[in-house]
Scaffold this motif. Structure first.
Motif, PDB file in Angstrom:
ATOM      1  N   UNK A  81      14.892 -14.065 -13.684  1.00 51.65           N
ATOM      2  CA  UNK A  81      15.205 -13.725 -12.525  1.00 51.65           C
ATOM      3  C   UNK A  81      13.866 -13.753 -11.616  1.00 51.65           C
ATOM      4  N   UNK A  82      12.955 -13.327 -12.267  1.00 45.58           N
ATOM      5  CA  UNK A  82      11.394 -13.430 -11.873  1.00 45.58           C
ATOM      6  C   UNK A  82      10.462 -13.383 -13.204  1.00 45.58           C
ATOM      7  N   UNK A  83       9.201 -13.511 -12.856  1.00 40.70           N
ATOM      8  CA  UNK A  83       8.245 -13.477 -13.832  1.00 40.70           C
ATOM      9  C   UNK A  83       7.909 -12.071 -13.984  1.00 40.70           C
ATOM     10  N   UNK A  84       7.983 -11.406 -15.332  1.00 42.54           N
ATOM     11  CA  UNK A  84       7.506  -9.720 -15.439  1.00 42.54           C
ATOM     12  C   UNK A  84       6.057  -9.850 -15.331  1.00 42.54           C
ATOM     13  N   UNK A  85       5.496  -8.803 -14.502  1.00 44.02           N
ATOM     14  CA  UNK A  85       4.193  -8.347 -14.748  1.00 44.02           C
ATOM     15  C   UNK A  85       4.023  -7.192 -15.457  1.00 44.02           C
ATOM     16  N   UNK A  86       3.179  -6.996 -16.635  1.00 45.09           N
ATOM     17  CA  UNK A  86       3.492  -5.862 -17.386  1.00 45.09           C
ATOM     18  C   UNK A  86       4.714  -5.912 -18.255  1.00 45.09           C
ATOM     19  N   UNK A  87       5.138  -4.738 -18.872  1.00 48.96           N
ATOM     20  CA  UNK A  87       6.314  -4.805 -19.537  1.00 48.96           C
ATOM     21  C   UNK A  87       7.631  -5.339 -19.037  1.00 48.96           C
ATOM     22  N   UNK A  88       8.236  -6.165 -19.612  1.00 46.83           N
ATOM     23  CA  UNK A  88       9.386  -6.811 -18.910  1.00 46.83           C
ATOM     24  C   UNK A  88      10.556  -5.560 -18.838  1.00 46.83           C
ATOM     25  N   UNK A  89      11.447  -5.617 -17.811  1.00 48.05           N
ATOM     26  CA  UNK A  89      12.298  -4.932 -17.487  1.00 48.05           C
ATOM     27  C   UNK A  89      13.861  -5.728 -17.019  1.00 48.05           C
ATOM     28  N   UNK A  90      14.836  -4.998 -17.244  1.00 49.14           N
ATOM     29  CA  UNK A  90      16.246  -5.380 -17.147  1.00 49.14           C
ATOM     30  C   UNK A  90      16.039  -6.494 -15.743  1.00 49.14           C
ATOM     31  N   UNK A  91      15.428  -6.157 -14.753  1.00 46.76           N
ATOM     32  CA  UNK A  91      15.474  -6.776 -13.333  1.00 46.76           C
ATOM     33  C   UNK A  91      14.871  -8.022 -13.380  1.00 46.76           C
ATOM     34  N   UNK A  92      14.395  -8.356 -14.517  1.00 38.27           N
ATOM     35  CA  UNK A  92      13.544  -9.684 -14.662  1.00 38.27           C
ATOM     36  C   UNK A  92      14.505 -10.723 -15.286  1.00 38.27           C
TER      37      UNK A  92
END
Ligand code: NAP
Length: 341
Positions: A12-23
């Motif tokens: 959905x978007x590029x993670x900055x730092x640790x990836x999360x479900x919202x990505x």
């Protein structure tokens, strides 16, 4: 065919730092039929792998970044529902790279058929697949452990690391595993025969724990992790030591590279070989690697462990868990029950 729609995970978007479900987001699309030379496959298992984090960055690397909104590709196993390719038929089990999708339409040349009679099909994504081959070629072609030498492997409780340690034992080395959990370390020592284990979270200072575990220094350091762990290993390397540089998972979520101690002088004076490698570099020798790994598994000399999470919806969670060490062994997700079995 009853099902007409495909579902896949995309960024959905590029993670900055640790990836999360919202990505991550689920997308639906109409399921097409395969064209000449292609297969329609129903996904049974997907692999989640640390290297996928690199493809979530918009940065040039050895494989292209994932595009926002497009399927997250990677290792998968499925059953052929429809074949328009010579040599494949409905019902075959295949492994390929269609990734986090319920169905894949794939070029038959980009997949391999799996014989369920030889080994559980999940092993094609682990010990008898990319993971096993990474451990095999990195350990044997670069590390080249000799009887009586000391081999240290970081990320030892993970998919690649636990195979590296066992290959080291097969070759007669003394093997020390570094992981982040006592449970993993118990398994490595009691079930897999590692000689010593270190918990990098609790056995501090790590340099001292390593010194105790490696009284004769270190001849092979198989690096899956990088960062502080590698910084602590380097000063203990012996003359002519070898470092198969496999992964640097402790650094994958960093936005800016962090500087560690300058290690090159130590590598120089001890004439250490440090070689980065990609498992794909050894594609021409893949059959040989799979044959020997398969033989070791059949002989009971090479054990494997899989951490299987159920449900398509849980794929991102399984992936994110790699960065907090949730997995003992190869992390997989079962997407569908195999109705043929
Ligand atoms: N060169 C190649 O061709 C190739 C191919 C495959 C894999 N790889 C690399 O090999 C490494 C291992 O891959 P894998 O598939 O076997 O994954 P894995 O080890 O099964 O899973 C990752 C493990 O890394 C550890 N970890 C996560 N964050 C960490 C941190 N900050 N510091 C220390 N340890 C950390 C966790 O275990 P703990 O509980 O111990 O923290 C976690 O379970 C990765 O770096 C991957 O990128 C390279």
């Amino acid at each position: 065919m009853a099902e007409q729609m495909n579902e896949y995970f995309a960024l959905a978007s590029r993670p900055a730092g640790t990836p999360a479900l919202e990505h991550f987001t689920v997308k639906k699309e109409e399921l097409n039929m395969p064209e000449d030379g292609q297969l329609l496959v129903k996904t049974l298992y997907v692999s989640v792998d640390p290297y996928m984090r690199g493809r979530m960055k918009d940065a040039k690397s050895y494989s292209a970044p994932y595009a926002i909104g497009e399927p997250i590709t990677g290792g998968s196993i499925g059953r052929v529902l429809h074949s328009r390719a010579d040599g494949f038929k409905e019902g075959d089990i295949v492994a390929g790279g269609w990734g986090w999708q319920r169905y894949g339409i794939i070029d038959s040349k980009a997949c391999r058929r799996i014989d369920p009679e030889l080994a559980p099909i999940t092993t094609a994504l682990g010990v008898l697949g990319m993971t096993g081959l990474t451990a095999y070629f990195g350990t044997l072609r670069i590390g080249n452990p000799q009887p009586g030498e000391t081999l240290v492997v970081s990320g030892a409780g993970g998919a690649v690391g636990m195979i590296v340690g066992q290959i080291g034992k097969i070759k007669g080395a003394r093997v020390i595993g570094i992981s982040g959990s006592d449970e993993k370390n118990r398994y490595l020592k009691e079930e897999l025969g590692f000689d010593e284990v270190i918990n990098y979270k609790t056995d501090q200072p790590l340099a001292e724990a390593l010194e105790r575990a490696c009284p004769d220094g270190i001849d092979v350091y198989f690096d899956n992790v990088g960062g502080d762990i590698t910084d602590a290993v380097i000063p203990l390397l012996n003359r002519n030591a070898r470092i198969p540089l496999c992964g640097q998972i402790s650094l994958y979520n960093q936005e800016k590279p962090e500087l560690g101690p300058r290690i090159l002088p130590m590598l120089l004076t001890r004439t250490v070989l440090l070689k980065g490698f990609l498992v794909g570099d050894y594609a021409a020798e893949q059959e040989e690697g799979l044959r020997e790994l398969g033989q070791w598994v059949r002989e009971g000399r090479l054990k494997y462990r899989e951490n299987i999470i159920d449900g398509f919806d849980n794929i991102p969670e399984a992936f994110i868990g790699l960065f907090s060490g949730e997995n003992l062994g190869k992390q997989l997700v079962r997407v569908a029950e195999d109705e043929e079995n």
